[in-house]
Design a protein around this motif. Sequence first.
Motif, PDB file in Angstrom:
ATOM      1  N   LEU A  70       0.867  -1.175   0.000  1.00  0.00           N
ATOM      2  CA  LEU A  70       0.000   0.000   0.000  1.00  0.00           C
ATOM      3  C   LEU A  70       0.906   1.228   0.000  1.00  0.00           C
ATOM      4  O   LEU A  70       1.880   1.281   0.758  1.00  0.00           O
ATOM      5  CB  LEU A  70      -0.869  -0.006   1.263  1.00  0.00           C
ATOM      6  CG  LEU A  70      -1.864   1.142   1.400  1.00  0.00           C
ATOM      7  CD1 LEU A  70      -2.997   0.989   0.376  1.00  0.00           C
ATOM      8  CD2 LEU A  70      -2.448   1.163   2.811  1.00  0.00           C
ATOM      9  N   LYS A  77       1.335  -6.468   2.040  1.00  0.00           N
ATOM     10  CA  LYS A  77       0.415  -7.618   2.055  1.00  0.00           C
ATOM     11  C   LYS A  77       1.183  -8.853   1.606  1.00  0.00           C
ATOM     12  O   LYS A  77       1.923  -8.805   0.630  1.00  0.00           O
ATOM     13  CB  LYS A  77      -0.751  -7.335   1.115  1.00  0.00           C
ATOM     14  CG  LYS A  77      -1.792  -8.439   1.052  1.00  0.00           C
ATOM     15  CD  LYS A  77      -2.902  -8.030   0.078  1.00  0.00           C
ATOM     16  CE  LYS A  77      -4.078  -8.971   0.099  1.00  0.00           C
ATOM     17  NZ  LYS A  77      -3.904 -10.075  -0.848  1.00  0.00           N
ATOM     18  N   SER A 131      -6.605  -8.666   4.901  1.00  0.00           N
ATOM     19  CA  SER A 131      -6.718  -7.448   4.101  1.00  0.00           C
ATOM     20  C   SER A 131      -6.867  -7.697   2.609  1.00  0.00           C
ATOM     21  O   SER A 131      -6.527  -8.764   2.102  1.00  0.00           O
ATOM     22  CB  SER A 131      -5.443  -6.615   4.295  1.00  0.00           C
ATOM     23  OG  SER A 131      -4.356  -7.252   3.662  1.00  0.00           O
ATOM     24  N   ALA A 155      -5.342  -5.021  -0.128  1.00  0.00           N
ATOM     25  CA  ALA A 155      -4.639  -3.731  -0.128  1.00  0.00           C
ATOM     26  C   ALA A 155      -4.969  -2.896  -1.358  1.00  0.00           C
ATOM     27  O   ALA A 155      -5.096  -1.675  -1.277  1.00  0.00           O
ATOM     28  CB  ALA A 155      -3.133  -3.953  -0.034  1.00  0.00           C
ATOM     29  N   ASN A 156      -5.099  -3.509  -2.504  1.00  0.00           N
ATOM     30  CA  ASN A 156      -5.367  -2.778  -3.749  1.00  0.00           C
ATOM     31  C   ASN A 156      -6.203  -3.659  -4.672  1.00  0.00           C
ATOM     32  O   ASN A 156      -6.084  -4.886  -4.642  1.00  0.00           O
ATOM     33  CB  ASN A 156      -4.064  -2.458  -4.482  1.00  0.00           C
ATOM     34  CG  ASN A 156      -3.172  -1.511  -3.696  1.00  0.00           C
ATOM     35  OD1 ASN A 156      -3.471  -0.322  -3.574  1.00  0.00           O
ATOM     36  ND2 ASN A 156      -2.092  -2.029  -3.142  1.00  0.00           N
ATOM     37  N   LEU A 212      -1.880  -8.262   6.269  1.00  0.00           N
ATOM     38  CA  LEU A 212      -1.269  -6.944   6.077  1.00  0.00           C
ATOM     39  C   LEU A 212      -0.337  -6.653   7.252  1.00  0.00           C
ATOM     40  O   LEU A 212      -0.673  -6.931   8.404  1.00  0.00           O
ATOM     41  CB  LEU A 212      -2.366  -5.880   6.018  1.00  0.00           C
ATOM     42  CG  LEU A 212      -1.946  -4.502   5.521  1.00  0.00           C
ATOM     43  CD1 LEU A 212      -1.820  -4.531   3.998  1.00  0.00           C
ATOM     44  CD2 LEU A 212      -2.973  -3.444   5.914  1.00  0.00           C
TER      45      LEU A 212
END
Lengths: 421, 439
Positions: free
Chosen positions: A66, A77, A207, A209-210, A231
């Motif tokens: 991130l 991540k 998580s 993240a993107n 994460l």
Amino acid sequence: MINKDISIDFLGVHFENPFCLSSSPVGNCYEMCAKAFDEGWGGIVFKTIGPEDFEVDEVSPRFDELTKEATPFVAFKNMEQIAEHPLKQNLADLKKLKENYPDKVVIASIMGPTEKDWEELARLVTEAGAEMIEMNLSCPQMTSHAMGSDVGSNPPLVKKYCEAVKRGSDLPMMAKMTPNITDMVPAAKAALAGGADGIATINTVKSIANVDLERKTALPIVNGKSSVSGLSGKAVKPIALRFIQQLRVASGLEQLPISGIGGIETWEDAVEFILMGSTTLQVTTAVMQYGYRIVEDMKNGLMHYMEEQGVKHLSDLVGLANKNIVPAEDLDRNYKMYPEIDWDKCIGCGRCFISCYDGAHQAISWDEKTRRPSIDTSKCVGCHLCALVCPVHAIHPGKIVMKEGREGDPSKIDVVSQRLY
Amino acid sequence: MLSYNHQICEIRHNCFSLLTLNEMGPITMTKKYETEAPGYTMTTVMEEAARCLLCHDAPCSAACPAHTDPAKFIRSVRFRNVKGAAETIRENNALGAICARVCPTEKYCELACSRSGIDVPIDIGGIQRYVTDFEQADDMHILHKGDSNGMHIAIIGSGPAGLQAATTLLEKGYSVDIYEKNAKAGGYLTYGIPEYRLPSNIVDYEIKRITDMGANIHFNTIIGKDMTMDQLKAENDAVIVAIGASEAKMLPMFENNDAVETAVSFLARTKQAKGNIDLPDNALVIGGGDVAMDVVTTLKKLGVEHVTDAVYEQFDEFRASKKELAGAEREGVTIIDGYVPESVNGHTVTLKHRHINSEMTIEADTIILAIGQETNAKNLGIKLEHGEAPSAGYKTHDPKVFITGDIAQGDKTVVYAVQKGKEVAGEIDSILGGNRDDQ
């Protein structure tokens, strides 16, 4: 160069310094751990060892990061699971590490799907020469639901497995807890009830993240798909500190020995974890980004901090902040403090004006001619959003006033922060 | 005691005070001469340190002649360990705060910087200045005298090489006496480099650190006149000659001309007077090195309207550092490159281009010569050729006498002086034995 004793005892084991590699890709074999010891780490938690028949089959690629503005690794991540080397080799590595680094602390992280596996692994790592065991009850990306964070969020299972480990070994043992849970206290208490001597926390936070906007899946993309996984890094530090604080003030857990984990990369981060009640510290993400060498500045910075604070023993710092973090209802709500602008520093960017109008209480007005803000104390509630957004740190704590009808002496109110900008 | 974090805030505060100087009303010309460019704040230094790639085998550190180890101190800054960064600088370089300001980093660490592969090198000098300012503000005492080994060393000259040699020897347990011909220590640092580039208080701090360690400086003492070399040799286990090149060179055509002054003389009197000197309306400066840039920039900062610099080299072969040249250009100096003085008549100098058919005549109130310096090693019993030892290294024909600094072979910059100071001290220690248990 400063040289101070930063050694500390944790669960009866002496660490020459509190800095340890956490169980992760950074401590995956003998050579890696040996290099980490050579560069100054006090201990290593060897990458989690599983039972012989558990096949580790990893994806590629397996990491993501991130970012914010130009800062990489705000968070990291990771989809990697436990050690992929054969059990025999892992045990041989542990043995060799202890033989070649007798003054360093070798900790074995273990994980199994059954009581029998836990017990057996505990026995094997003890025979191999590990000085401490960490139970991995918290990895969020295992391909088996009989292992990992699903176990760690189930207190009866935690207790049962701790008991199994204690049957297999009399080494000091810490249970590594997952943050993917509202309240860590029941799981920690279950671990202690099962015989754990301390707690290691936090493991990574589940998580995404993107998301890839073209492929419509998360990152990293594994043949068109992705998964939720753990994460870590700087962004999880606040989550880690809150769990550690809440463990340390839970009734029955006072003085709980903790190995703190979660986004540590500088000596300041380290001190924060210690003040919050950690005795040893574990690091992975910053090592993945920068290498083992980061321990040099963490140790040196910690020594300078102790010198400056007049602290002789690192253990004297453990948990000093716990008592100063109280329930929200116990905070002093009788006063407000206005911000004060230092005109020598103000560069007239107007960021405080924008944030106060759009994000707070419209208490800052803007003089378009002089390009300078001014604060209207009749509207200002003293939230200090302006101080946080000021790019040149020109806004400081100013006058303190008691709220209407409240008693108190403003001069006695303690609001000074020396937090480094 | 102020806390660590508080100290950083203090530095930040001071820097912003400088930033807002423009808003403090009309600026006197001496203020412009006396005021250093603003330095980093904690926020901006972190931004710069974050640009650093933290190379595995950092070429910047390999390129620093003084082994100041920029890779290590920048990494410390990146990991918010400013005290550790200060230790790295100071333990490697007794003049760390001075080098931060005057080192031609573009020729050393910044030339090597990997970041150049992306855009521009890390501002290593700027980061070093932030860290050494922090060290000063926090009153850190990093270097200490070693346990005495009972041996004595005399050093002639208190310029950068002599000061660094003294520091290294003190750390190793030697007692050190420095003999300085002037009333103040520092050599060119004190009498040459202008205030806006190197504030006197920074030089004073650096020297005080060394005298606090135990260096004993004898001022106004010329060896070969006030004391003999034989006397020094008799009283000490070794003597280091670190006299530098402090005397200005002169071209015969400019001799005995009232309009002519040397750069050495001009810079020294300007610095001693803090810029309060009588100014000409215009000036012609001859020379194109960093000293010439110091002269022309000083003249402009003090308010001399027309400053012309005639330089032997053309721009593509310029000797001055890019930074100093840019500073001169920013001040509006007229630079005529490729010209050499042909003749002079009073205030009028005729210049001729070296390659093309071009001649010009310039009349100036003052003519300042910045064409190099030479060494006066009278009565010291050492052999020099063109101001330099005839062979490499620090030994002389006399086993008790060593040389260092500008008279030793190698570059003539402050950072090289630091390197040579460390090396001569190391060589003497290896010969004399020092503290046996250190070996």
